[in-house]
Design a protein around this motif. Structure first.
Motif, PDB file in Angstrom:
ATOM      1  N   LEU A  97       0.807  -1.215   0.000  1.00  0.00           N
ATOM      2  CA  LEU A  97       0.000   0.000   0.000  1.00  0.00           C
ATOM      3  C   LEU A  97       0.847   1.275   0.000  1.00  0.00           C
ATOM      4  O   LEU A  97       0.551   2.198  -0.774  1.00  0.00           O
ATOM      5  CB  LEU A  97      -0.953  -0.015   1.194  1.00  0.00           C
ATOM      6  N   SER A 151     -11.779  -3.758  -9.803  1.00  0.00           N
ATOM      7  CA  SER A 151     -11.392  -4.122  -8.445  1.00  0.00           C
ATOM      8  C   SER A 151     -11.694  -2.962  -7.492  1.00  0.00           C
ATOM      9  O   SER A 151     -11.397  -1.801  -7.793  1.00  0.00           O
ATOM     10  CB  SER A 151      -9.896  -4.465  -8.399  1.00  0.00           C
ATOM     11  N   TRP A 186     -10.164  -2.440  -4.900  1.00  0.00           N
ATOM     12  CA  TRP A 186      -8.850  -1.953  -4.469  1.00  0.00           C
ATOM     13  C   TRP A 186      -8.414  -0.776  -5.335  1.00  0.00           C
ATOM     14  O   TRP A 186      -7.866   0.214  -4.826  1.00  0.00           O
ATOM     15  CB  TRP A 186      -7.842  -3.099  -4.560  1.00  0.00           C
ATOM     16  N   ARG A 217      -7.812   3.237  -4.417  1.00  0.00           N
ATOM     17  CA  ARG A 217      -6.636   4.005  -4.815  1.00  0.00           C
ATOM     18  C   ARG A 217      -7.031   5.296  -5.524  1.00  0.00           C
ATOM     19  O   ARG A 217      -6.308   6.278  -5.467  1.00  0.00           O
ATOM     20  CB  ARG A 217      -5.746   3.157  -5.719  1.00  0.00           C
TER      21      ARG A 217
END
Length: 886
Positions: free
Chosen positions: A534, A573, A575, A579
């Motif tokens: 991350l 995604s 994720w 971001r």
């Protein structure tokens, strides 16, 4: 089959029983280690006792752990009741220390140091008793305990008055420094002498301490001579400059010739530290021959001393450089070059196939490591102007050294060498690329500490003017930077990768926008979307925003933003969608509010419909910051969309964490305009205005560069056309040549007159003097940039001095884009403003286009002559339009 199954079950059961039995065996020592009732009774203390009585009782009949606790707590007892503590407790502590172990001794040393340093007792009353205990334990048989008490005494000397030091420390020191005392006592005397020398005046040091110093310098044990030699620096500073030459220098000269290598090394280090206390005559006649002999002897036979010599070499050369002759200067420089390649199998008389023992090889590697540490100092010593002839081969050898520690040290000091070289930095461009491509990640990590400074200096001071020469100076820089990032990404050291991405944010100031776009942008996207760490993803997102922030091509910016929205905001995604919100937080810091609202805000608010609760949860936390980017009343529709987003979360949200966060966020949104102080809001608005000005400047510079490139292309086409026309004219008839030359002469003779008329009427002209290339069938529109025309190039480029991040990157580009337009650019408006017409009439490019078309259509001599006349006539008619450019 049934029997076999039973057998397996029984065996597994027996195995479990055995494991349980092993656990019981493990548990038994734990039970035995617990305190019994008798032991607990011994550790129990009567609660009616006060602190002093309890301390005396524990010191007399308590366990070791209880005694140690009392000793550690001794400063607190002194603060509470100093008289009773020194009357009853301290004598007991003195008795206990006779038989105490090392741990209790160390605890007591720390407690007594606190008593002496904190001045929590009256010095006149109780210092004597404390110092007696300290001095008594200096001779402890355990060296660790003895050193601990010595450090306590040395630290306490700074806090003690002179009279106390004279009575309590110097008086017993005379007897402890005698040859009949133990080695440990004499070593302690050396250190005490060096410490107290700075506490007294020069006459006292010379009278009382110097005889002891001379005696210890001539001690039979080399450890004592070496220890006293290292204290001569403090002695010299204590007696002053006048007596150093007569009293200290002869001792140093004698110790520098001692048979023990450690004594010679101590003398060498002390001489270097005292160089400023010797005059020029002493340096020339005494110090230089002594140091030269020492260096030669170490290089030939004493490898153990070479490490310290190489570490101090830079300081030595600078201390003596003022007294060097040209020959001496050259000798020290050549000796340094020998040290830099020591152990590389081609120095010191060794053959190429010489293989050193492992221990000797490690010593040689340490010498080269120290030489790499001193290299910036040696560049200054040799004069940076002579770097190429004197030190470049040595520097290249250090950058290619087989030892990682040597290359890492060179990388750590690379920015210092770059600073010293200045305009000659292009000499080491190759070495910069070599270190970036080093096989060891430690070398790259060392280079990262000052990578931004190194790259900016390396690319801004090379040969060649203008920003076009930046990349020409370091041709392999971009591939090396890309390879370094790939190497860091493939390693398991993600912190190095994170630091490297952080440093790469400076690339817009180092390399061109096209190189960033084609070599680094796609890589940043890949890291953000695929990396598993991350912090690395977030740093890549920040670097990506920096690339976008300083990109000056509209098409590339739009493509980057579109890719961000497609791969992150609308990514499959969750994720990646998280971001995108991280990237929005970074964008709010880097971009103006208007830019963020235009390109990022709406897509962030649309994530309120995200199916993953984590995304909605993060969006809820960001809502106050998103609200702060909305400016009213211009962005009223965005505020309505944000309020609609909040209402949707309040009405439809089912996740309890998101609901709780939304309710908190609503309260924060309601209080935003009320609780924030005016001055903070005003500062934030000023910062936003500054960012918006920078973004406007980027747009203007983009327009300038486009106009410049198009004008350059037009000029090249015009020159090529003239060249072709001249060739055509030479192949024509003689009469046509005469008429052509006459037309040219008449045109050039009227050139100055037309230029003067054009200059007087420029303020009234509606035609741009720096035209764009346009289709003859279309009109050319110029964007209104909001500033007045005709004020020269400086007014078109409002550069603020405090805009540090982009000052270097953009000032050079802006200056070159203005200065390289035309010779008469200083009197011409750079940008076409709103008071000029948007349509170009009878553009010169159209004349050229039509004339060139006619030239291509000619197929014989007659048609070529007719076309030539028509071309010359139209060129003459349009000359007034072109004179502004020429």
């Amino acid at each position: 089959m049934f029997v076999s199954k039973m057998t397996l079950n029984q065996s597994s059961l027996f195995g479990q029983v055995d494991d349980l039995q092993e656990l019981t065996f493990i548990e038994r020592p734990i039970r035995r280690s617990l305190k019994t009732a008798e032991e607990i009774e011994k550790l129990t203390v009567d609660e009616d006792l006060n602190d002093i009585e309890r301390a005396v009782y524990l010191l007399s009949s308590g366990q070791d752990v209880q005694r140690a606790s009392v000793i550690i707590n001794l400063p607190n007892l002194v603060r509470q009741n100093p008289a009773e503590t020194f009357r009853r407790v301290v004598p007991k502590v003195r008795e206990v220390l006779h038989v105490a172990g090392a741990d209790m001794q160390l605890a007591a040393a720390g407690s007594f140091l606190t008593l002496l340093q904190d001045d929590i007792v009256l010095i006149q009353t109780h210092t004597h008793s404390i110092l007696q205990i300290v001095l008594l334990n200096l001779d402890h048989r355990d060296a660790v305990v003895s050193n601990a008490w010595l450090e306590t005494l040395l630290s306490a000397i700074d806090a003690l008055p002179k009279e106390t030091i004279r009575q309590e420390i110097l008086s017993p020191l005379v007897s402890k420094a005698q040859l009949s005392q133990s080695l440990q006592a004499r070593l302690a005397s050396c250190r005490i002498l060096g410490k107290v020398a700075c506490k007294f005046e020069s006459p006292i040091v010379k009278k009382d301490l110097l005889p002891l110093v001379r005696s210890l310098c001539q001690d039979v044990e080399y450890e004592v001579r070496s220890c006293m030699c290292r204290q001569l620096e403090n002695i010299a500073r204590g007696i002053g400059l006048d007596h150093t030459k007569a009293a200290v220098l002869p001792e140093l000269v004698e110790l520098a010739r001692d048979e023990g290598s450690t004594v010679r090394l101590a003398a060498f280090d002390t001489i270097i530290n005292l160089l400023e206390m010797f005059d020029s005559d002493d340096r020339t006649r005494v110090i230089f021959p002594l140091v030269k002999t020492f260096c030669e002897k170490c290089f030939k036979a004493d490898e153990a001393v070479l490490a310290s010599l190489s570490f101090q070499y830079g300081k030595l050369c600078h201390g003596l450089s003022a007294s060097f002759t040209e020959e001496q200067h050259l000798w020290f420089l050549e000796f340094y070059k020998k040290l830099c390649v020591l152990g590389l199998q081609h120095e010191n008389g060794h053959s190429d196939n010489q293989v050193y023992p492992l221990e000797l090889e490690s010593k040689y590697a340490l010498v080269r490591h120290n030489c790499a540490y001193n290299f910036p100092a040696m560049v200054l010593f040799a004069d940076p102007n002579h770097f190429l002839t004197e030190l470049y081969p040595t520097f290249s050898s250090l950058c290619h050294d087989p030892e990682i520690t040597v290359r890492r040290t060179v990388a750590e000091g690379f920015h210092e060498v770059v600073k010293l070289l200045g305009p000659n930095v292009h000499f080491i461009h190759k070495e910069l690329v070599v270190l970036l491509q080093d096989d060891s990640l430690e070398v790259l990590d060392a280079l990262l500490s000052h990578l931004q400074e190194t790259l900016e200096l390396a690319t801004s001071r090379g040969e060649g003017p203008g920003p076009e020469s930046k990349q020409a100076n370091v041709p392999d820089l971009v591939p090396a930077l890309a390879a370094a990032e790939q190497k860091a990404a493939l390693s398991l050291r993600w912190r190095v990768h994170e630091r490297l991405l952080q440093r790469y944010a400076c690339l817009p100031r180092v390399v061109s926008a096209d190189q960033i776009y084609f070599r680094f942008l796609q890589r940043m996207f890949a890291i953000v979307t695929t990396n598993n760490v991350l912090p690395v993803q977030r740093e890549a997102a920040r670097t990506l925003c920096m690339f976008l922030r300083y990109n000056r091509k509209q098409e590339q910016r739009q493509e980057i933003i579109g890719k961000v929205l497609q791969e992150l905001a609308q990514g499959r995604s969750y994720w990646n969608r998280l971001r995108y919100l991280d990237l929005c937080e970074i964008a709010m810091e880097l971009f103006s509010k208007a830019y963020f609202c235009k390109h990022f805000l709406i897509q962030a608010l649309e994530l309120v419909n995200d199916p993953v609760a984590n995304v909605r949860y993060k969006l809820c936390h960001m809502l106050p910051r998103l609200r702060s980017t909305i400016r009213l009343p211009a962005d009223k529709h965005l505020l309505q969309q944000l309020e609609f987003c909040v209402r949707k979360l309040l009405c439809r949200e089912k996740d309890k964490d998101v609901v709780a966060t939304v309710r908190k966020t609503v309260l924060e949104l309601d209080k935003m305009d009320i609780t924030e102080p005016y001055h903070k809001r005003h500062e934030r608005d000023l910062l936003d205005q500054k960012k918006e000005k920078e973004e406007t400047l980027l747009l203007e510079m983009e327009q300038l560069e486009r106009q410049q490139s198009e004008a350059k292309l037009t000029s090249e086409k015009h020159t090529e056309k003239k060249r072709r026309d001249s060739k055509t004219g030479l192949s024509g008839t003689k009469g046509l040549s005469g008429s052509t030359s006459g037309a040219t002469l008449s045109t050039s003779s009227g050139k100055e007159l037309r230029k003067a008329k054009l200059a007087r009427s420029r303020s009234l002209s509606s035609h741009p003097t720096t035209p764009k290339m346009a289709n003859p069938d279309k009109t050319l529109k110029v964007k209104d940039s909001g500033s007045c025309p005709g004020k020269g190039k400086n007014s078109m480029l409002p550069m603020n001095a405090d805009e540090a991040l982009r000052s270097h990157h953009f000032s050079v580009a802006a200056a070159s884009s203005v200065l390289s337009q035309t010779p008469s650019a200083s009197s011409m408006p750079v940008l076409i403003r709103s008071n000029t017409t948007n349509t170009l009439v009878d553009h010169p490019h159209q004349h050229q286009h039509r004339s060139s078309t006619l030239d291509h259509r000619t197929t014989n001599g007659g048609k070529d002559t007719q076309s030539r006349k028509l071309s010359i006539q139209r060129k003459s008619n349009s000359f007034g339009m072109q004179s502004g450019r020429e």
